[in-house]
Design an enzyme around this catalytic site. Structure first.
Site, mmCIF file in Angstrom:
data_model
loop_
_atom_site.group_PDB
_atom_site.id
_atom_site.type_symbol
_atom_site.label_atom_id
_atom_site.label_comp_id
_atom_site.label_asym_id
_atom_site.label_seq_id
_atom_site.Cartn_x
_atom_site.Cartn_y
_atom_site.Cartn_z
ATOM 1 N N ASP A 28 0.543 0.574 3.166
ATOM 2 C CA ASP A 28 1.757 1.392 3.254
ATOM 3 C C ASP A 28 2.404 1.196 4.620
ATOM 4 O O ASP A 28 1.727 1.167 5.647
ATOM 5 C CB ASP A 28 1.406 2.868 3.027
ATOM 6 C CG ASP A 28 2.632 3.696 2.699
ATOM 7 O OD1 ASP A 28 2.735 4.192 1.561
ATOM 8 O OD2 ASP A 28 3.506 3.855 3.590
ATOM 9 N N ASN A 85 2.206 10.124 -6.998
ATOM 10 C CA ASN A 85 3.313 11.073 -6.958
ATOM 11 C C ASN A 85 4.245 10.792 -8.133
ATOM 12 O O ASN A 85 4.481 9.633 -8.487
ATOM 13 C CB ASN A 85 4.073 10.942 -5.641
ATOM 14 C CG ASN A 85 3.225 11.318 -4.439
ATOM 15 O OD1 ASN A 85 2.374 12.197 -4.529
ATOM 16 N ND2 ASN A 85 3.439 10.633 -3.332
ATOM 17 N N GLN A 92 7.822 11.666 -5.270
ATOM 18 C CA GLN A 92 7.955 10.223 -5.528
ATOM 19 C C GLN A 92 9.269 9.701 -4.963
ATOM 20 O O GLN A 92 10.337 10.244 -5.251
ATOM 21 C CB GLN A 92 7.903 9.955 -7.042
ATOM 22 C CG GLN A 92 7.954 8.465 -7.367
ATOM 23 C CD GLN A 92 7.821 8.181 -8.861
ATOM 24 O OE1 GLN A 92 7.872 9.092 -9.686
ATOM 25 N NE2 GLN A 92 7.662 6.916 -9.191
ATOM 26 N N VAL A 94 9.666 5.953 -4.582
ATOM 27 C CA VAL A 94 9.889 4.615 -5.149
ATOM 28 C C VAL A 94 9.595 4.669 -6.645
ATOM 29 O O VAL A 94 8.494 5.047 -7.063
ATOM 30 C CB VAL A 94 8.992 3.565 -4.459
ATOM 31 C CG1 VAL A 94 9.239 2.186 -5.075
ATOM 32 C CG2 VAL A 94 9.260 3.535 -2.955
ATOM 33 N N HIS A 98 2.853 3.695 -8.491
ATOM 34 C CA HIS A 98 1.940 3.200 -7.456
ATOM 35 C C HIS A 98 0.867 4.239 -7.203
ATOM 36 O O HIS A 98 1.126 5.434 -7.210
ATOM 37 C CB HIS A 98 2.691 2.881 -6.163
ATOM 38 C CG HIS A 98 3.635 3.958 -5.704
ATOM 39 N ND1 HIS A 98 4.871 4.143 -6.286
ATOM 40 C CD2 HIS A 98 3.514 4.894 -4.748
ATOM 41 C CE1 HIS A 98 5.476 5.154 -5.691
ATOM 42 N NE2 HIS A 98 4.680 5.639 -4.758
ATOM 43 N N HIS A 100 -1.581 5.638 -4.412
ATOM 44 C CA HIS A 100 -1.906 5.669 -2.983
ATOM 45 C C HIS A 100 -3.428 5.747 -2.852
ATOM 46 O O HIS A 100 -4.059 6.640 -3.436
ATOM 47 C CB HIS A 100 -1.331 6.916 -2.312
ATOM 48 C CG HIS A 100 0.164 7.010 -2.279
ATOM 49 N ND1 HIS A 100 0.904 6.740 -1.153
ATOM 50 C CD2 HIS A 100 1.057 7.369 -3.233
ATOM 51 C CE1 HIS A 100 2.188 6.945 -1.414
ATOM 52 N NE2 HIS A 100 2.314 7.327 -2.670
#
Ligand code: 5GP
Length: 112
Positions: A28, A85, A92, A94, A98, A100
């Protein structure tokens, strides 16, 4: 197209730690823990709320990738947290699913 598709296609750089035919993982850009890696499917699914039964194997694969990365990063024993998220209240930013992977410090609960 999101920024993550551009990372998959190498249009913008990222610190990639894992790649296979289905998934990509990279650090990240704004880490929230000593280890903060994003694990994404190469096929762009925007949100958990868009997931279909046909996506189950792909999403399960992401968890296996997280386990492999946790081992490679040396945090499998000390522990880590996986976060997805979703939507506005989930934080969220993006619109490309995904996971994390956060590790390297004692994470508080409940999350903020
Ligand atoms: P979200 O808030 O959508 O769950 O998480 C998006 C994450 O992507 C954030 O933690 C943010 O720091 C990260 N991010 C956004 N843009 C980039 C980028 O260009 N490169 C990398 N490596 N991470 C990014």
């Amino acid at each position: 197209m999101t920024i993550f598709t551009k990372i998959i296609e190498r249009e913008i750089p990222a610190d990639i730690v894992y790649e296979d035919e289905l998934a990509l993982a990279f650090r990240d850009i704004n880490p929230q823990a000593p280890t903060h890696i994003l694990v994404i499917p190469k096929r762009p699914i925007a949100r958990i709320t868009d997931v279909e039964p046909d996506d189950e194997a792909l999403l399960g694969h992401l968890i296996t990738v997280c386990r492999e990365i946790a081992e490679a990063e040396g945090v499998a024993e000390s522990g880590f947290r996986l976060v997805v998220n979703n939507g506005r209240d989930g934080g969220q930013e993006v619109e490309h699913i995904h996971v994390h992977l956060l590790a390297g410090r004692r994470l508080s609960w409940p999350p903020g």
